[in-house]
Design an enzyme around this catalytic site. Structure first.
Site, PDB file in Angstrom:
ATOM      1  N   SER A  58       7.248 -14.284  27.838  1.00  0.00           N
ATOM      2  CA  SER A  58       7.392 -15.207  28.702  1.00  0.00           C
ATOM      3  C   SER A  58       5.887 -15.850  28.766  1.00  0.00           C
ATOM      4  O   SER A  58       4.834 -15.484  28.473  1.00  0.00           O
ATOM      5  CB  SER A  58       7.655 -14.989  30.202  1.00  0.00           C
ATOM      6  OG  SER A  58       8.798 -14.255  30.184  1.00  0.00           O
TER       7      SER A  58
HETATM    8  N1  SAH Z   1       9.379  -9.423  30.329  1.00  0.00           N
HETATM    9  C1  SAH Z   1       9.201  -9.467  28.736  1.00  0.00           C
HETATM   10  C2  SAH Z   1       9.996 -10.924  28.269  1.00  0.00           C
HETATM   11  C3  SAH Z   1      11.545 -10.912  28.183  1.00  0.00           C
HETATM   12  S1  SAH Z   1      12.413 -11.659  27.157  1.00  0.00           S
HETATM   13  C4  SAH Z   1       7.718  -9.656  28.335  1.00  0.00           C
HETATM   14  O1  SAH Z   1       6.998  -9.383  29.230  1.00  0.00           O
HETATM   15  O2  SAH Z   1       7.559  -9.610  27.152  1.00  0.00           O
HETATM   16  C5  SAH Z   1      13.727 -10.926  27.941  1.00  0.00           C
HETATM   17  C6  SAH Z   1      14.195  -9.728  27.523  1.00  0.00           C
HETATM   18  O3  SAH Z   1      15.438  -9.318  28.066  1.00  0.00           O
HETATM   19  C7  SAH Z   1      14.565  -9.408  25.950  1.00  0.00           C
HETATM   20  O4  SAH Z   1      13.765  -8.608  25.469  1.00  0.00           O
HETATM   21  C8  SAH Z   1      15.956  -9.348  25.943  1.00  0.00           C
HETATM   22  O5  SAH Z   1      16.378  -8.316  25.133  1.00  0.00           O
HETATM   23  C9  SAH Z   1      16.257  -8.623  27.235  1.00  0.00           C
HETATM   24  N2  SAH Z   1      17.432  -8.626  27.832  1.00  0.00           N
HETATM   25  C10 SAH Z   1      18.693  -9.675  27.733  1.00  0.00           C
HETATM   26  N3  SAH Z   1      19.859  -9.246  28.485  1.00  0.00           N
HETATM   27  C11 SAH Z   1      19.457  -8.239  28.949  1.00  0.00           C
HETATM   28  C12 SAH Z   1      20.294  -7.007  29.524  1.00  0.00           C
HETATM   29  N4  SAH Z   1      21.682  -7.538  29.952  1.00  0.00           N
HETATM   30  N5  SAH Z   1      19.726  -6.106  30.021  1.00  0.00           N
HETATM   31  C13 SAH Z   1      18.359  -5.568  29.789  1.00  0.00           C
HETATM   32  N6  SAH Z   1      17.606  -6.578  28.975  1.00  0.00           N
HETATM   33  C14 SAH Z   1      18.269  -7.452  28.585  1.00  0.00           C
END
Ligand code: SAH
Length: 235
Positions: A79
């Site tokens: 993000s």
């Molecule tokens: N917090 C992260 C950014 C996340 S991007 C950072 O600091 O880098 C969103 C993430 O959520 C992605 O890695 C994606 O694979 C994950 N995601 C999407 N749907 C999900 C679910 N149902 N359960 C767990 N993770 C999920």
């Protein structure tokens, strides 16, 4: 005898006098920028402390410290730092909390949370991202974060309740399991909205068993998917 070189015997560097900024300087500039939107000194201190570049090794140093989301493979992004700061501030951490993060991604948000809370459990649906985040966190000596592989729609029932829950992927609606796993008086911060439509950042506080909602403004996150994702061919 050294082989004869065809270039001049001594090079004279006529520098322009412009020095490359150090990583610390790059991070300080980023945090100064984030401070336009984030007031909490403790959140800014955590962001000054965590080296974002360690979580995005595929990007150059300067890029790692720009205030923008960056691709980390598997169609997902780390993000934007300002958004990480705003979400962390909205959690109002005092240092004693047990936090659940959904969407580990690179592990950067989890590392920032780890500086401000007692313990962080974070769930990632892509096993390879979870493995990579574990390595990045361990390399920094961060030992109060557990990375779990699974579907965040279910939360982590065996470890509930959590004092704070933060979701960093956007579901279309509030996942019921997460509201159930939030402790009384706790905050749940998450973006909600359709994949390509308008998403709102929301903060919910649990009061007498039910959630009280606040709108924290418009955001754009990758979608929260349903079920396990496998790693094949996804990069
Ligand atoms: N917090 C992260 C950014 C996340 S991007 C950072 O600091 O880098 C969103 C993430 O959520 C992605 O890695 C994606 O694979 C994950 N995601 C999407 N749907 C999900 C679910 N149902 N359960 C767990 N993770 C999920």
């Amino acid at each position: 005898m050294d082989a004869a070189l065809l270039c001049a015997p001594t090079f004279q560097y006529r520098g322009t006098g412009v020095m490359m900024p150090s990583v610390d300087e790059l991070r300080e500039r980023l945090v100064e920028h984030v401070a336009r939107s984030v007031r909490s000194e403790s959140v800014l201190a955590a962001m000054r402390h965590v080296p974002r570049h360690a979580f995005v090794p595929e990007h150059g140093l300067e890029v790692a410290y720009e205030d923008r989301p960056l691709g980390i493979g598997w169609d997902v992004t780390i993000s934007q730092p300002t958004v990480v700061g705003r979400m962390t501030e909205a959690l109002q951490l005092s240092g004693t909390e047990r936090v659940l993060e959904v969407g580990t991604g690179s592990g950067y948000q989890a590392a920032v949370l780890a500086c401000l809370a007692r313990h962080v459990d974070t769930i990632e649906v892509v096993p390879a991202l979870a493995a990579r985040a574990r390595l990045a966190l361990a390399a920094l000596g961060i030992d109060n974060v557990d990375v779990h592989v699974g579907d965040g729609w279910d939360g982590l029932p065996s470890l509930a309740p959590f004092d704070r829950i933060v979701v960093t992927a956007a579901p279309e609606r509030l996942p019921v399991a997460l509201s159930q796993q939030l402790a009384e008086g706790g905050f749940l911060v998450l973006p909600i909205g359709p994949r390509d439509g308008i998403q709102r950042l929301e903060r919910h506080r649990k009061r007498a068993g039910s959630l009280v909602r606040e709108d924290l403004g418009g955001v754009r996150f990758v979608p929260m998917v349903h079920g396990e994702r496998n790693d094949r061919g996804a990069r």
